[in-house]
Enzyme design. Sequence first.
Site, PDB file in Angstrom:
ATOM      1  N   LYS A 169     -15.715  -8.665   3.758  1.00 49.44           N
ATOM      2  CA  LYS A 169     -14.572  -8.960   4.642  1.00 49.44           C
ATOM      3  C   LYS A 169     -14.935  -8.887   6.120  1.00 49.44           C
ATOM      4  O   LYS A 169     -15.779  -8.068   6.513  1.00 49.44           O
ATOM      5  CB  LYS A 169     -13.428  -7.973   4.366  1.00 49.44           C
ATOM      6  CG  LYS A 169     -12.695  -8.270   3.090  1.00 49.44           C
ATOM      7  CD  LYS A 169     -11.461  -7.419   2.943  1.00 49.44           C
ATOM      8  CE  LYS A 169     -10.717  -7.749   1.649  1.00 49.44           C
ATOM      9  NZ  LYS A 169      -9.702  -6.755   1.341  1.00 49.44           N
ATOM     10  N   ARG A 215      -2.293  -6.031  -8.614  1.00 46.74           N
ATOM     11  CA  ARG A 215      -1.154  -6.928  -8.452  1.00 46.74           C
ATOM     12  C   ARG A 215      -1.004  -7.886  -9.628  1.00 46.74           C
ATOM     13  O   ARG A 215       0.032  -7.969 -10.249  1.00 46.74           O
ATOM     14  CB  ARG A 215      -1.281  -7.735  -7.156  1.00 46.74           C
ATOM     15  CG  ARG A 215      -0.857  -6.952  -5.938  1.00 46.74           C
ATOM     16  CD  ARG A 215      -1.297  -7.635  -4.702  1.00 46.74           C
ATOM     17  NE  ARG A 215      -2.728  -7.878  -4.747  1.00 46.74           N
ATOM     18  CZ  ARG A 215      -3.476  -8.167  -3.698  1.00 46.74           C
ATOM     19  NH1 ARG A 215      -2.937  -8.280  -2.527  1.00 46.74           N
ATOM     20  NH2 ARG A 215      -4.765  -8.347  -3.814  1.00 46.74           N
ATOM     21  N   HIS A 239       0.844  -1.203   0.000  1.00 42.55           N
ATOM     22  CA  HIS A 239       0.000   0.000   0.000  1.00 42.55           C
ATOM     23  C   HIS A 239       0.885   1.261   0.000  1.00 42.55           C
ATOM     24  O   HIS A 239       0.616   2.214  -0.739  1.00 42.55           O
ATOM     25  CB  HIS A 239      -0.877   0.052   1.258  1.00 42.55           C
ATOM     26  CG  HIS A 239      -1.922  -1.018   1.357  1.00 42.55           C
ATOM     27  ND1 HIS A 239      -2.077  -1.801   2.465  1.00 42.55           N
ATOM     28  CD2 HIS A 239      -2.876  -1.419   0.475  1.00 42.55           C
ATOM     29  CE1 HIS A 239      -3.096  -2.645   2.278  1.00 42.55           C
ATOM     30  NE2 HIS A 239      -3.584  -2.436   1.068  1.00 42.55           N
ATOM     31  N   SER A 255      -2.852  -8.044   2.610  1.00 45.77           N
ATOM     32  CA  SER A 255      -3.107  -7.992   4.052  1.00 45.77           C
ATOM     33  C   SER A 255      -3.535  -9.373   4.538  1.00 45.77           C
ATOM     34  O   SER A 255      -3.120  -9.820   5.605  1.00 45.77           O
ATOM     35  CB  SER A 255      -4.210  -6.971   4.364  1.00 45.77           C
ATOM     36  OG  SER A 255      -3.821  -5.699   3.928  1.00 45.77           O
TER      37      SER A 255
END
Length: 166
Positions: free
Chosen positions: A42, A91, A18, A129
Amino acid sequence: MQRIAIYPGSFDPVTMGHLDIIERGLKLFDKIIVTILQNPTKKYLFSVDERVEMLEDSLGNFDNVEIAHYNGLLVEYANQRDAHAILRGMRAVSDFEYEFQMALMNRKLHRDIQTVFLMTSLRWIYTSSSIIKEAVRFGGDIQDMVPPIVHDRLKKKFSLPTGGAN
Ligand code: PNS
């Protein structure tokens, strides 16, 4: 006119990946508002206050970065803050479908706000994460993948000894 971008996410917790996107984003934007929003898919490990604290500690050196949180639609918040761009890191191909869907939905909801993607640096391409939390939970060493405060907080969360190597 100031070029303001919102960098939205869960940041549960913030990672070096990040920070890399924020640093590179600052070459394109005058100001970046790093904003914690709700991702309804989440379950979070850290509270919003804890996540804000870790972001503030990790980004204290940047004058043109603000940390915020908002409970609602991302484009609504961007509009309130006069931000014309949403910054996201990408990514790998696996990120593409989700990111594409979100960018198109955000454009449908607000036509004047553009989503800008930066490719994650090769160094952080495999980190997230979630994978970092999993590694720490089972005693893995992830010290170089997160800011120091995050490393400490993760160890505390999982009741592991802080400081030194694993
Ligand atoms: O780091 P994440 O979990 O991939 O970030 C996703 C996030 C929080 C940016 C996304 O879920 C979001 O924007 N939530 C706020 C609600 C919203 O505006 N959703 C997108 C359009 S439906």
